[in-house]
Design a protein around this motif. Sequence first.
Motif, PDB file in Angstrom:
ATOM      1  N   ILE A  38     -43.362 -74.141  34.048  1.00 54.61           N
ATOM      2  CA  ILE A  38     -42.251 -73.856  34.955  1.00 54.61           C
ATOM      3  C   ILE A  38     -41.861 -75.107  35.734  1.00 54.61           C
ATOM      4  O   ILE A  38     -40.676 -75.445  35.851  1.00 54.61           O
ATOM      5  CB  ILE A  38     -42.637 -72.727  35.932  1.00 54.61           C
ATOM      6  CG1 ILE A  38     -43.006 -71.462  35.156  1.00 54.61           C
ATOM      7  CG2 ILE A  38     -41.518 -72.450  36.931  1.00 54.61           C
ATOM      8  CD1 ILE A  38     -43.779 -70.439  35.976  1.00 54.61           C
ATOM      9  N   VAL A  39     -42.850 -75.826  36.258  1.00 54.26           N
ATOM     10  CA  VAL A  39     -42.584 -76.977  37.122  1.00 54.26           C
ATOM     11  C   VAL A  39     -41.886 -78.084  36.347  1.00 54.26           C
ATOM     12  O   VAL A  39     -40.873 -78.639  36.800  1.00 54.26           O
ATOM     13  CB  VAL A  39     -43.885 -77.499  37.757  1.00 54.26           C
ATOM     14  CG1 VAL A  39     -43.617 -78.767  38.574  1.00 54.26           C
ATOM     15  CG2 VAL A  39     -44.504 -76.426  38.647  1.00 54.26           C
ATOM     16  N   LEU A  40     -42.398 -78.427  35.163  1.00 57.09           N
ATOM     17  CA  LEU A  40     -41.771 -79.494  34.377  1.00 57.09           C
ATOM     18  C   LEU A  40     -40.371 -79.103  33.922  1.00 57.09           C
ATOM     19  O   LEU A  40     -39.468 -79.951  33.873  1.00 57.09           O
ATOM     20  CB  LEU A  40     -42.646 -79.842  33.175  1.00 57.09           C
ATOM     21  CG  LEU A  40     -43.790 -80.821  33.427  1.00 57.09           C
ATOM     22  CD1 LEU A  40     -44.598 -81.046  32.152  1.00 57.09           C
ATOM     23  CD2 LEU A  40     -43.272 -82.149  33.964  1.00 57.09           C
ATOM     24  N   SER A  41     -40.168 -77.832  33.605  1.00 57.03           N
ATOM     25  CA  SER A  41     -38.826 -77.391  33.197  1.00 57.03           C
ATOM     26  C   SER A  41     -37.824 -77.610  34.325  1.00 57.03           C
ATOM     27  O   SER A  41     -36.731 -78.131  34.113  1.00 57.03           O
ATOM     28  CB  SER A  41     -38.852 -75.917  32.790  1.00 57.03           C
ATOM     29  OG  SER A  41     -39.624 -75.717  31.621  1.00 57.03           O
ATOM     30  N   HIS A  42     -38.202 -77.229  35.543  1.00 53.25           N
ATOM     31  CA  HIS A  42     -37.291 -77.390  36.673  1.00 53.25           C
ATOM     32  C   HIS A  42     -37.148 -78.861  37.069  1.00 53.25           C
ATOM     33  O   HIS A  42     -36.056 -79.295  37.476  1.00 53.25           O
ATOM     34  CB  HIS A  42     -37.761 -76.545  37.853  1.00 53.25           C
ATOM     35  CG  HIS A  42     -37.403 -75.099  37.710  1.00 53.25           C
ATOM     36  ND1 HIS A  42     -36.201 -74.587  38.154  1.00 53.25           N
ATOM     37  CD2 HIS A  42     -38.079 -74.067  37.152  1.00 53.25           C
ATOM     38  CE1 HIS A  42     -36.151 -73.287  37.883  1.00 53.25           C
ATOM     39  NE2 HIS A  42     -37.284 -72.953  37.272  1.00 53.25           N
ATOM     40  N   LEU A  46     -33.556 -80.723  36.975  1.00 55.62           N
ATOM     41  CA  LEU A  46     -33.000 -81.366  38.166  1.00 55.62           C
ATOM     42  C   LEU A  46     -32.672 -82.836  37.895  1.00 55.62           C
ATOM     43  O   LEU A  46     -31.629 -83.336  38.328  1.00 55.62           O
ATOM     44  CB  LEU A  46     -33.995 -81.249  39.319  1.00 55.62           C
ATOM     45  CG  LEU A  46     -33.418 -81.406  40.731  1.00 55.62           C
ATOM     46  CD1 LEU A  46     -32.446 -80.280  41.042  1.00 55.62           C
ATOM     47  CD2 LEU A  46     -34.549 -81.413  41.767  1.00 55.62           C
ATOM     48  N   LEU A  47     -33.544 -83.531  37.171  1.00 58.11           N
ATOM     49  CA  LEU A  47     -33.263 -84.926  36.828  1.00 58.11           C
ATOM     50  C   LEU A  47     -32.024 -85.015  35.946  1.00 58.11           C
ATOM     51  O   LEU A  47     -31.167 -85.887  36.149  1.00 58.11           O
ATOM     52  CB  LEU A  47     -34.473 -85.544  36.119  1.00 58.11           C
ATOM     53  CG  LEU A  47     -35.724 -85.762  36.969  1.00 58.11           C
ATOM     54  CD1 LEU A  47     -36.864 -86.291  36.107  1.00 58.11           C
ATOM     55  CD2 LEU A  47     -35.438 -86.732  38.123  1.00 58.11           C
ATOM     56  N   SER A  48     -31.923 -84.125  34.964  1.00 57.68           N
ATOM     57  CA  SER A  48     -30.754 -84.131  34.091  1.00 57.68           C
ATOM     58  C   SER A  48     -29.483 -83.869  34.890  1.00 57.68           C
ATOM     59  O   SER A  48     -28.443 -84.491  34.653  1.00 57.68           O
ATOM     60  CB  SER A  48     -30.900 -83.074  32.995  1.00 57.68           C
ATOM     61  OG  SER A  48     -29.795 -83.098  32.113  1.00 57.68           O
ATOM     62  N   THR A 215     -39.163 -83.549  45.064  1.00 61.65           N
ATOM     63  CA  THR A 215     -40.095 -82.423  45.164  1.00 61.65           C
ATOM     64  C   THR A 215     -39.454 -81.229  45.856  1.00 61.65           C
ATOM     65  O   THR A 215     -39.577 -80.080  45.397  1.00 61.65           O
ATOM     66  CB  THR A 215     -41.368 -82.850  45.933  1.00 61.65           C
ATOM     67  OG1 THR A 215     -42.004 -83.929  45.231  1.00 61.65           O
ATOM     68  CG2 THR A 215     -42.339 -81.689  46.066  1.00 61.65           C
ATOM     69  N   VAL A 216     -38.750 -81.482  46.952  1.00 68.30           N
ATOM     70  CA  VAL A 216     -38.050 -80.397  47.651  1.00 68.30           C
ATOM     71  C   VAL A 216     -37.004 -79.772  46.729  1.00 68.30           C
ATOM     72  O   VAL A 216     -36.858 -78.545  46.676  1.00 68.30           O
ATOM     73  CB  VAL A 216     -37.384 -80.921  48.943  1.00 68.30           C
ATOM     74  CG1 VAL A 216     -36.457 -79.863  49.537  1.00 68.30           C
ATOM     75  CG2 VAL A 216     -38.448 -81.313  49.963  1.00 68.30           C
ATOM     76  N   GLY A 217     -36.287 -80.610  45.986  1.00 68.38           N
ATOM     77  CA  GLY A 217     -35.295 -80.091  45.048  1.00 68.38           C
ATOM     78  C   GLY A 217     -35.911 -79.192  43.992  1.00 68.38           C
ATOM     79  O   GLY A 217     -35.352 -78.136  43.657  1.00 68.38           O
ATOM     80  N   VAL A 218     -37.066 -79.591  43.463  1.00 67.88           N
ATOM     81  CA  VAL A 218     -37.735 -78.779  42.446  1.00 67.88           C
ATOM     82  C   VAL A 218     -38.190 -77.446  43.049  1.00 67.88           C
ATOM     83  O   VAL A 218     -38.040 -76.388  42.425  1.00 67.88           O
ATOM     84  CB  VAL A 218     -38.935 -79.542  41.849  1.00 67.88           C
ATOM     85  CG1 VAL A 218     -39.763 -78.622  40.948  1.00 67.88           C
ATOM     86  CG2 VAL A 218     -38.446 -80.751  41.053  1.00 67.88           C
ATOM     87  N   VAL A 219     -38.711 -77.478  44.262  1.00 70.54           N
ATOM     88  CA  VAL A 219     -39.137 -76.231  44.933  1.00 70.54           C
ATOM     89  C   VAL A 219     -37.944 -75.293  45.090  1.00 70.54           C
ATOM     90  O   VAL A 219     -38.037 -74.086  44.789  1.00 70.54           O
ATOM     91  CB  VAL A 219     -39.769 -76.538  46.300  1.00 70.54           C
ATOM     92  CG1 VAL A 219     -39.986 -75.248  47.097  1.00 70.54           C
ATOM     93  CG2 VAL A 219     -41.095 -77.276  46.125  1.00 70.54           C
ATOM     94  N   LEU A 220     -36.821 -75.813  45.566  1.00 74.00           N
ATOM     95  CA  LEU A 220     -35.625 -74.979  45.740  1.00 74.00           C
ATOM     96  C   LEU A 220     -35.146 -74.422  44.405  1.00 74.00           C
ATOM     97  O   LEU A 220     -34.717 -73.266  44.314  1.00 74.00           O
ATOM     98  CB  LEU A 220     -34.514 -75.795  46.402  1.00 74.00           C
ATOM     99  CG  LEU A 220     -34.760 -76.210  47.858  1.00 74.00           C
ATOM    100  CD1 LEU A 220     -33.638 -77.106  48.353  1.00 74.00           C
ATOM    101  CD2 LEU A 220     -34.892 -74.982  48.758  1.00 74.00           C
ATOM    102  N   SER A 221     -35.218 -75.252  43.361  1.00 76.82           N
ATOM    103  CA  SER A 221     -34.797 -74.795  42.043  1.00 76.82           C
ATOM    104  C   SER A 221     -35.680 -73.652  41.554  1.00 76.82           C
ATOM    105  O   SER A 221     -35.189 -72.643  41.024  1.00 76.82           O
ATOM    106  CB  SER A 221     -34.840 -75.961  41.047  1.00 76.82           C
ATOM    107  OG  SER A 221     -34.327 -75.577  39.787  1.00 76.82           O
TER     108      SER A 221
END
Length: 292
Positions: A38-42, A46-48, A215-221
Motif C-alpha cells: 500500500i505504502v509504495l503504491s501511494h 504521488l511522485l508520478s 511523507t505527509v503527502g503519502v499519509v494523506l493519500s
Amino acid sequence: MTSTNTTVPTASYPKVRRIRFRFGDPEPMKHHFVEGNIVLSHLLALLSAGFPPGEESFIRSVRRFADRVTDPVLKKRVAAFIGQESVHGQEHRHMNEKLIEMGYPMVRLFTFGRDSLRQRVMERVEKVVPAYVHLAMTAAAEHYTATLAERVLSSDEIQAIPADPEGWHLLNWHAMEELEHKSVAFDVYRAVGGPEWIRIGVMAVMYVFTIPVVTVGVVLSILTDPRGWRPIRLLRQTHYVFRGPILNGLMADLRKYMRPGFHPDDIDTGALLEQWRQNLFGTEGTLVGHLK
C-alpha cells in the motif's frame, strides 16, 4: 566558481526518445499496483503526480538562462534535457490519468492544464523567485532524482519488487534518462555564474523538508483510500520503505551535493547507465517496441 564540465563525448549526450507506455493494456492495473504494498503504491502515485508540473518548472528554470549559455556542447545538452523532461511529463500524465481512474484522488491535485489557474499561479510564483534560486532548485532536484535513479537501477532487491509491468517499464526508463541528464542543470548554473552559497543553501533547505513533505503527502493519500486502511500492514510496509534499499542511506548520498566544489559527475554512473541503455533500448531491448 564558474568552471563547468561541458566537454563530454557525443555518446554521453542525453537522447530524446519518443515513447508511449500502455497502462492497463493488456492486463488491467491493480489498485495497489505495487502488488501487496500500500505504502509504495501511494508513494509512487504521488511522485508520478508531481513529475509533470515539476519537470515543466525545471524546463522554465533553464530557459531563463538560455541566452547566456554560449558553450555549443552545453547548448546541445540543454536542448536534449528539455526534450527528455517534456516526454517524461507527457508519459507521467498518461499514467496519472489511469491512477485517477483507479481511485487516487491526491493525484488529481497535481493534474492541471497548462492554461489553468493553478498553472498561472505557479508561473507567477516562479517569476518572483530569483532566477538563480529557481535554477539552483532544479539542479538540487536533479540530484535527488539521479540519486534515487541510481538506487532503483542498481538494486536487485528493488527490481525484484512485484509491481505492474508497465509501471516498472516507466520507472526504469525515467530513471535511466535521469542519469543521462543529471548534470545539465548543474552545468548551466555553473556556466552562468551561479553562486556556490546559493546552490548549497537551496539544497540544505530541500534536504530538510523534502522527505517530511512527501511523507505527509503519502499519509494523506492513504487516508483517501479505504482499501489501504490496514494498520499492521501499513506499519510493516512503512518500516520497509525507510529501512530498506529505497531510503536507507539516502540522506548521506544527498549530503554529497552540499560539499563545496561538488559536481554530479563525481558520482560515476557511466557503467550502470550503459547497462540499462542496452537492457531497455539495445537490439533486444525491453522497450524497443514502445518507441514511436
